[in-house]
Write a protein that holds these residues in place. Sequence first.
Motif, short mmCIF file in Angstrom:
data_model
loop_
_atom_site.label_atom_id
_atom_site.label_comp_id
_atom_site.label_asym_id
_atom_site.label_seq_id
_atom_site.Cartn_x
_atom_site.Cartn_y
_atom_site.Cartn_z
N ARG A 111 -7.19 -6.52 -2.17
CA ARG A 111 -8.26 -6.42 -3.17
C ARG A 111 -7.63 -6.02 -4.49
N ASN A 112 -8.13 -6.61 -5.59
CA ASN A 112 -7.47 -6.40 -6.88
C ASN A 112 -8.05 -5.26 -7.71
N ASP A 113 -8.79 -4.35 -7.06
CA ASP A 113 -9.21 -3.14 -7.76
C ASP A 113 -8.50 -1.91 -7.16
N GLN A 114 -7.47 -2.19 -6.35
CA GLN A 114 -6.64 -1.14 -5.78
C GLN A 114 -5.18 -1.59 -5.80
N SER A 115 -4.27 -0.61 -5.82
CA SER A 115 -2.84 -0.90 -5.76
C SER A 115 -2.16 0.12 -4.87
N VAL A 116 -1.06 -0.30 -4.26
CA VAL A 116 -0.21 0.61 -3.49
C VAL A 116 1.23 0.35 -3.90
N SER A 117 2.06 1.40 -3.87
CA SER A 117 3.48 1.21 -4.19
C SER A 117 4.29 1.38 -2.91
N VAL A 118 5.17 0.42 -2.69
CA VAL A 118 5.97 0.37 -1.46
C VAL A 118 7.42 0.12 -1.84
N SER A 119 8.34 0.69 -1.11
CA SER A 119 9.76 0.46 -1.37
C SER A 119 10.15 -0.93 -0.85
N PRO A 120 11.24 -1.51 -1.36
CA PRO A 120 11.69 -2.81 -0.85
C PRO A 120 11.93 -2.77 0.66
N GLU A 121 12.47 -1.65 1.13
CA GLU A 121 12.71 -1.50 2.57
C GLU A 121 11.40 -1.46 3.33
N GLY A 122 10.39 -0.80 2.73
CA GLY A 122 9.08 -0.74 3.36
C GLY A 122 8.43 -2.11 3.45
N LEU A 123 8.61 -2.92 2.40
CA LEU A 123 8.07 -4.28 2.40
C LEU A 123 8.73 -5.11 3.50
N GLU A 124 10.05 -5.01 3.61
CA GLU A 124 10.77 -5.75 4.65
C GLU A 124 10.31 -5.33 6.04
N ALA A 125 10.09 -4.01 6.20
CA ALA A 125 9.64 -3.51 7.50
C ALA A 125 8.24 -4.04 7.82
N TYR A 126 7.38 -4.12 6.80
CA TYR A 126 6.03 -4.65 7.02
C TYR A 126 6.09 -6.13 7.42
N LEU A 127 6.89 -6.90 6.70
CA LEU A 127 7.02 -8.32 7.01
C LEU A 127 7.56 -8.53 8.42
N SER A 128 8.47 -7.66 8.84
CA SER A 128 9.01 -7.73 10.20
C SER A 128 7.92 -7.42 11.22
N THR A 129 7.04 -6.46 10.87
CA THR A 129 5.95 -6.07 11.76
C THR A 129 4.97 -7.21 12.01
N ILE A 130 4.69 -7.98 10.96
CA ILE A 130 3.73 -9.09 11.11
C ILE A 130 4.42 -10.39 11.52
#
Length: 290
Positions: A145-164
């Motif tokens: 949703r574009n009325d909220q934002s979250v900040s994630v580290s590059p490592e966190g993004l990679e971990a999320y992509l691995s999870t899905i």
Amino acid sequence: TTAAMSVVSSEEVVAQLRGIERDVEVLQHENVLTVDAWEKALANNEGASGAAFAKNLLLKDKNNKLYYVLALSSTEVDLKIISSRLGLGKKLIRMAPPEALTKVFQVPEGCLTPFALSRPSANKVALLLDERLKTEKKILFHPLRNDQSVSVSPEGLEAYLSTIGHAGHYVDFYFKDFKVSKDNPPDLKSIADQAGAYDVLKEENLAPSTPEKKEKGKGKDKGKGKDKSKGKPKLVGDDVHELLREILAIQDREDEKTIRDLESRLNGFKNVAYTRGYVAAKEEIKRKIA
């Protein structure tokens, strides 16, 4: 291997991210549709301090394959070079139609985010990650949703992509001195080969941007070039969204022909604005003297 999880809400996204990085904070702001508006919305938000803004480009090739480019907002993405590196030849990738967001990612306009790759319908999308993302401590994204934002580290993004279960491919978008030859094949062709085509994006399955109805028994040429549902003349360049998609698709190209084409489209749009103003003024005068 980890089974892919399908996300159905922004709350679920945040919960998954906090399972990876405990300090994930949800930043509230007004709805934003562009990176500029996004930066302004979070200008005075301490939670966004030091975090980089990412831009999301959804592109489509002639074979109805989708390429999701996730890059720093300052990174220049040359569609001509990327098309060449993907092995698409002269068939340049373009901005994907709005239907790609709703039918594939199941998000509205302005809400494209890597977290939407958890949708089963997005499993054939090729994800191209900006190499420069790795240099940032934190990166800002929308949680569906574009009325909220979250900040994630590059490592966190990679971990999320691995999870899905959706792998991304890091690309150096500043590598522009590239020419395909027998000794220099397209270096990203394997990514294009792995991407899957989407039948829902075939032209016959897309809703026309300016639907036109034909009237029977009104003469061969009568009503030609008009939208019968509104009774107003259909003018060239009248589709603002189509014009915006064209501008975004060629914004990083500087060849003379492209610039001339863009000037021609903008002039057409300007003429439409003048015509609309003239017609409105004429109708107003008629109304007042009637």
